[in-house]
Scaffold this active site. Structure first.
Site, PDB file in Angstrom:
ATOM      1  N   HIS A   1     -26.602 118.755  22.095  1.00  0.00           N
ATOM      2  CA  HIS A   1     -27.113 118.466  23.436  1.00  0.00           C
ATOM      3  C   HIS A   1     -26.716 119.551  24.435  1.00  0.00           C
ATOM      4  O   HIS A   1     -27.488 119.873  25.341  1.00  0.00           O
ATOM      5  CB  HIS A   1     -26.571 117.108  23.901  1.00  0.00           C
ATOM      6  CG  HIS A   1     -27.224 116.572  25.126  1.00  0.00           C
ATOM      7  ND1 HIS A   1     -28.488 116.021  25.127  1.00  0.00           N
ATOM      8  CD2 HIS A   1     -26.792 116.502  26.413  1.00  0.00           C
ATOM      9  CE1 HIS A   1     -28.801 115.635  26.350  1.00  0.00           C
ATOM     10  NE2 HIS A   1     -27.792 115.909  27.156  1.00  0.00           N
TER      11      HIS A   1
ATOM     12  N   HIS B   1     -33.316 111.478  28.269  1.00  0.00           N
ATOM     13  CA  HIS B   1     -32.246 110.484  28.223  1.00  0.00           C
ATOM     14  C   HIS B   1     -32.650 109.434  27.201  1.00  0.00           C
ATOM     15  O   HIS B   1     -32.685 108.237  27.483  1.00  0.00           O
ATOM     16  CB  HIS B   1     -31.979 109.878  29.603  1.00  0.00           C
ATOM     17  CG  HIS B   1     -30.544 109.984  30.013  1.00  0.00           C
ATOM     18  ND1 HIS B   1     -29.854 108.995  30.658  1.00  0.00           N
ATOM     19  CD2 HIS B   1     -29.639 110.980  29.828  1.00  0.00           C
ATOM     20  CE1 HIS B   1     -28.603 109.380  30.881  1.00  0.00           C
ATOM     21  NE2 HIS B   1     -28.449 110.577  30.379  1.00  0.00           N
TER      22      HIS B   1
END
Length: 726
Positions: A45, A91
């Protein structure tokens, strides 16, 4: 210090080889806090370790690009000393675990990426993917995500002006929530995150730090399994009212000369922001965690450094300017604390009490994260379908109504009515149509914004699917009269350690690159979200593209709406009747097969440039690009928005009628005009294919000897989603 075990290393998502690299960098074994720092900084990420080899190949420059990838958001010049700042981020995992807070904090995070650069947010968008409507969790997830997006955006006072929502069984175990924010800045007042000045103060502002979101970045870099409910503590908790105060405080502070560098605390929290700022400036940092405002008792160094509590910022100020920052934060009732200083050591030294909790070299974490050249296999494109595969239906209108009331083509009114898309009073064309348009206050300029992707195309042929996603946003912006400027991307894929998944990512990036070059439409920001799979089942490859364009005079922009005055309906672009991977094939024939339509980028460019010229000459009253569902669906959408009928001429010729009506050939637009001769002459001059396919009239949709009231079509189109959610 407790000894680091193999289980600890594995639980932090660190491979054996990566741990060997850590030992080599440190020359010793890390403590648990240091291991945690490495795990978040080297997570997929934060480090893009599987994708950055390929991301480097994307075109990122143009004369109007002020800042490309590498900062919090991309920036493009729109003239008159003004710039647009924008980015999209995912998200996904948090929203599957806790849909309301996952989606809400996704909006909050992308807002901070934009206003941390000195821009006032002017619009939000999103791209959502949910599982099959039949899946038992889909309603719950859809309800929570929409409520979270609306709740955060509405409270903060930034309009959510559009987006896309689709359903497919591949997202049953891993939904996608991609949030995009666009902001307006002055070109002479843009802020970056490069820390400078040994001895300068490192200042923390915003909300207090809690234990929420710890290891959120690591969680977002792994596959799901059956224990997703156990991961709730990794999901952050948002407070939009505090974020609103933070926006106003930061923008007020940015009108002073106090700030040297500023960075939001997003993924990996204090760790990531501090490391990135110091690395960009070539300096060291000394942090005192005793000075970090805490909302929970007994927090340790590991928790302070890895918490992803929301609404927090880190900044470096000029000497003696701390009091200015403190006064503004007091005014807006936000926490302020000097938590450290810059050093010349090139290291991050973290202290708490009388103890050094971490002592780490900055660049090996921020710059020397692993970069993998993962093995990949090219996706073999599926064969195209023949004209005899999809047998012509007896009732085309029945097919059209089935498509209009399907879960992917039904009205999204139930969703966008939960968003305040008119707040701030600058939304010109929100919610419906190809792209939203937001005016630039105190000017005639308009900013057009869109998001798009067709995952079924990308699954069949990632290269063509990647091209199409870019071309579709370019077309959406063009259809409202905007000059496309640049894109942000959100590349959502499964596990990159599988060669077939890595091949999807590589193919899509190659397609995006080709389209961006041909359309002069660079990539200025973006996000990669990998490991989107559960139990080994990957999502469809979903490289979402967010596009931004400029309209010199927003009053000239057009949408789908037209009047009942007998105007002509024209189709621009070539039609061969491509049904492979179409909505028609999936919904009517129950087949997901064939190759996607080929995007001819030369035609895409010439067709779009011609349409934009016609719109700006104010010779067109309405325009719509032809995409999902083909010509008949696009015409029906225009009729339903306008509450006006259309008589459609059957120009299928040698092509079977349903291929002509529902095929998804690319590069096409429907335009409505009373200036027939002018429009035809301009298209001929530009060597663009144009055909008159109907006229605006009455209140019925007429085709092939059949007619149906537009009102009844609209009722069917708007019924599916409210009925489903009820």
């Amino acid at each position: 210090m407790s000894k680091i075990t193999l289980d600890m290393i594995a639980s932090h998502g660190i491979t054996d080889q990566e741990y060997k690299n850590i030992l080599e960098i440190l020359g010793r074994e890390p403590n648990l806090t240091e291991l945690g720092v490495f795990s978040v900084m080297w997570s997929e990420h934060c480090s893009y370790k599987s994708s950055k080899k390929w991301l480097k190949t994307l075109p990122t420059e143009a004369p109007w690009v002020i800042c490309g990838p590498g900062e919090n958001a991309g920036i493009v010049d729109i003239g008159d000393g003004q710039a647009i700042v924008f980015k999209m981020e995912s998200h996904n995992h948090p929203s599957f675990i806790e849909p309301y807070q996952g989606a809400a904090t996704g909006v909050g995070g992308i807002l901070r990426d934009v206003f941390t650069m000195g821009a006032r947010p002017i619009a939000n968008m999103n791209a959502l993917r949910f599982g099959s409507p039949e899946h038992p969790r889909t309603r719950y997830l859809l309800s929570g995500v929409v409520e979270g997006i609306g709740g955060y955006g509405n409270c903060i006072g930034v309009p959510t002006v559009g987006g896309e929502t689709n359903f497919h069984k591949s997202y049953d175990g891993n939904i996608l929530v991609n949030a995009m924010t666009v902001g307006l800045a002055e070109t002479n007042n843009i802020f970056y995150s490069t820390a400078k000045g040994v001895g300068n103060s490192v200042i923390y502002i915003g909300s207090k730090t809690g234990r929420d979101g710890i290891h959120g970045a690591t969680m977002a870099s792994t596959e799901f399994n059956s224990d997703s409910e156990d991961k709730r503590p990794t999901v952050q908790v948002g407070d939009p009212f505090t974020e609103k105060l933070l926006i106003e405080a930061c923008l007020e502070l940015m009108s002073t000369d106090a700030i040297i560098a500023i960075q939001d605390m997003g993924a990996a929290g204090l760790t990531s922001s501090a490391f990135e700022m110091a690395s960009k400036g070539g300096v060291g940092v000394e942090l005192n965690l005793d000075q970090v405002p805490a909302r929970e008792l007994g927090m340790n160094a590991y928790e302070f450094l890895l918490s992803e509590s929301q609404e927090r910022m880190l900044m470096v100020t000029k000497p003696g300017k701390e009091e200015i920052v403190e006064a503004i934060m007091d005014k807006w009732e936000l926490d302020f604390s000097v938590i450290g200083k810059l050093t010349n050591t090139g290291r991050m030294v973290v202290k708490m009490g009388d103890k050094i909790e971490a002592d780490l070299p900055i660049d090996p974490l921020a710059l020397a994260a692993p970069e993998y050249d993962r093995p990949w296999t090219e996706t073999k494109p599926q064969d195209d379908i023949s004209f005899d595969l999809a047998v012509e239906p007896e009732d085309l209108f029945e097919c059209l109504n089935s498509l209009l009331s399907s879960h992917d083509l039904c009205s999204r009114r139930w969703i966008w009515e939960q968003y305040d898309y008119l707040v701030m009073g600058d939304s010109v064309r929100p919610a419906e149509g190809d792209a939203a348009v937001v005016r630039v206050r105190n000017s005639e300029k308009g900013i057009a914004i869109t998001t798009d992707c067709t995952p079924r195309y990308c699954y069949s042929d990632p290269f063509e699917g990647g091209k199409q996603a870019v071309a579709e946003t370019w077309r959406n912006l063009t259809a409202v009269g905007a000059k496309p400027l640049a894109i942000t991307d959100n590349l959502n894929f499964g596990n990159p350690e599988k060669p077939e998944i890595m091949g999807q990512l590589v193919g899509a990036i190659r397609g995006i690159k080709e389209a961006c070059i041909a359309l002069e439409y660079p990539v200025v920001s973006g996000n990669v979200s990998l490991y989107n799979e559960t139990g080994g089942q990957a999502i469809l490859p979903t490289p979402v593209i967010g596009g931004v364009g400029l309209i010199d005079d927003y009053r000239k922009s057009v949408g789908l709406k037209f009047r009942d005055n007998g105007e002509s309906v024209f189709l621009i672009g070539d039609t061969i009747g491509h049904l492979g991977q179409s909505i028609y094939l999936r919904e009517i024939e129950k087949l997901e097969c064939g190759s996607p339509p080929i995007v001819n980028l030369k035609s895409e460019r010439s067709n779009g440039d011609c349409v934009r010229k016609l719109i700006n000459s104010q010779k067109i009253t309405a325009c719509h690009d032809v995409s999902d569902g083909g010509i008949l669906v696009s015409l029906a959408e225009m009729a339903m928005v306008s509450n006006v009928g259309i008589e459609v001429y059957d120009l299928s010729g040698a092509i079977p009628t349903h291929y002509w009506g529902f095929g998804e050939d690319q590069g096409r637009y429907i335009i409505i005009t009373s200036q027939d001769r002018y429009v035809i002459d301009e298209c001929k001059l530009a060597n663009v294919t144009i055909n008159r396919i109907g006229k605006a009239c009455g209140s019925d949709f007429i085709f092939g000897g059949q007619r149906m009231s537009v009102e009844s079509m609209k009722e069917k189109n708007e019924a599916w989603l409210p009925n489903y959610m009820a």
